[in-house]
Design an enzyme around this catalytic site. Sequence first.
Site, PDB file in Angstrom:
ATOM      1  CE  LYS A  96     -18.141 -35.925   7.425  1.00 58.54           C
ATOM      2  NZ  LYS A  96     -17.667 -37.252   7.813  1.00 58.54           N
ATOM      3  CD1 TRP A 106     -22.153 -41.396   4.294  1.00 53.29           C
ATOM      4  CD2 TRP A 106     -23.438 -41.699   6.098  1.00 53.29           C
ATOM      5  NE1 TRP A 106     -21.330 -41.757   5.333  1.00 53.29           N
ATOM      6  CE2 TRP A 106     -22.089 -41.952   6.453  1.00 53.29           C
ATOM      7  CE3 TRP A 106     -24.428 -41.836   7.078  1.00 53.29           C
ATOM      8  CZ2 TRP A 106     -21.710 -42.323   7.747  1.00 53.29           C
ATOM      9  CZ3 TRP A 106     -24.057 -42.210   8.360  1.00 53.29           C
ATOM     10  CH2 TRP A 106     -22.721 -42.454   8.685  1.00 53.29           C
ATOM     11  CG  ASP A 112     -25.943 -35.552   3.759  1.00 52.55           C
ATOM     12  OD1 ASP A 112     -25.186 -34.656   4.161  1.00 52.55           O
ATOM     13  OD2 ASP A 112     -25.958 -36.705   4.248  1.00 52.55           O
TER      14      ASP A 112
END
Length: 361
Positions: free
Chosen positions: A197, A103, A173
């Site tokens: 999440k 990511w 992030d």
Amino acid sequence: MKRALNFNAGPAALPFEVLEKAKEEWLNYNGTGMSILELSHRSTEFESVLNNAKRLLAELLDIPDTHEVLFLQGGASLQFTMVPYNLITEEKKRGYYVLTGVWSEKAMDEAKKLGDPKTAASAKAMNYTLIPSIDDIQMGDDAAYLHITSNNTIYGTQWTSFPVTGSIPLVADMSSDILSRPVDISKFGVIYGGAQKNLGPSGVTVVIIKKDLIREDASHLPTMLNYHTYYKNNSLYNTPPSFAIYLLSLVLQWTKDKGGISGIEKINRQKADLLYKTIDESEGFYSGHAEKPFRSHMNVTFTLKNEEMTKKFLSFAKEEGFIGLNGHRSIGGCRASIYNAIPLAHCERLADFMLRFKSRN
């Protein structure tokens, strides 16, 4: 109905109490005679939901007045573009990235389309089994920001402490570990995360941004890629993901009822410690991917001795009701994602299964 033992990496499990509350209000939210799905985003009822979500998030994370909470769409992936779009200026022309997994690589790749970002530090040569030392991070005078990914879902690593960047904004992030542990928000310029999440369902993205980074002179940016658009309109410039924001507010209330961030962190540590203990005491039957000092408390990644045994493990796990234990397709193996909503009892059942599987094989 028998509920699955859901260890999916995302979209992930939601708290059962939240789902029950949403079911209760499904057809008639707050006496309106309408589902929350049917309410106008311009109504006082929905604006109250949105403002309550902002208030709860600020309370739980102790967000200072120097920062603003925004609700957007597009997931963390859109933030890969919005961050450089909004933070790079004529004077500060470059974003710097610490590479700790897929990511962070994707974030940097998007920044390359808008400029010339640089790698500040990288763990790629170590197959992303660790987090680079803070002392190894290097930036130039042209740094507009330093970008990190606080938790790496694929490789199962997590930052335990964060760089101190002074006047250079620290951008994180936090899609997969926000709300799981206390964080000093004042040390960050921007924190962003897709909600699928710990925060709620997919569809809403939370951005916590220092107000002095919201540029009023950024009218040259596309309207929907400009943080100022959301700031001046209380995240209501266009139709927001209203149902996702509603569920987010319920998750935040649930988090508060569970003792807030400190209460949640305590349970998260118990869950992670239990599974890592099972791996470490297996005499090599299970092997953790991440080096011990950098292990994630959200994503427990591990391998078995070969692909055949891994397939057998996953097959038997599925028969016993476990869902989502397969590792990411890029590295294989196994992964248990143990976000806030996963009960300790589910981790105890997983640990028991892992012990039984080992004894039989």
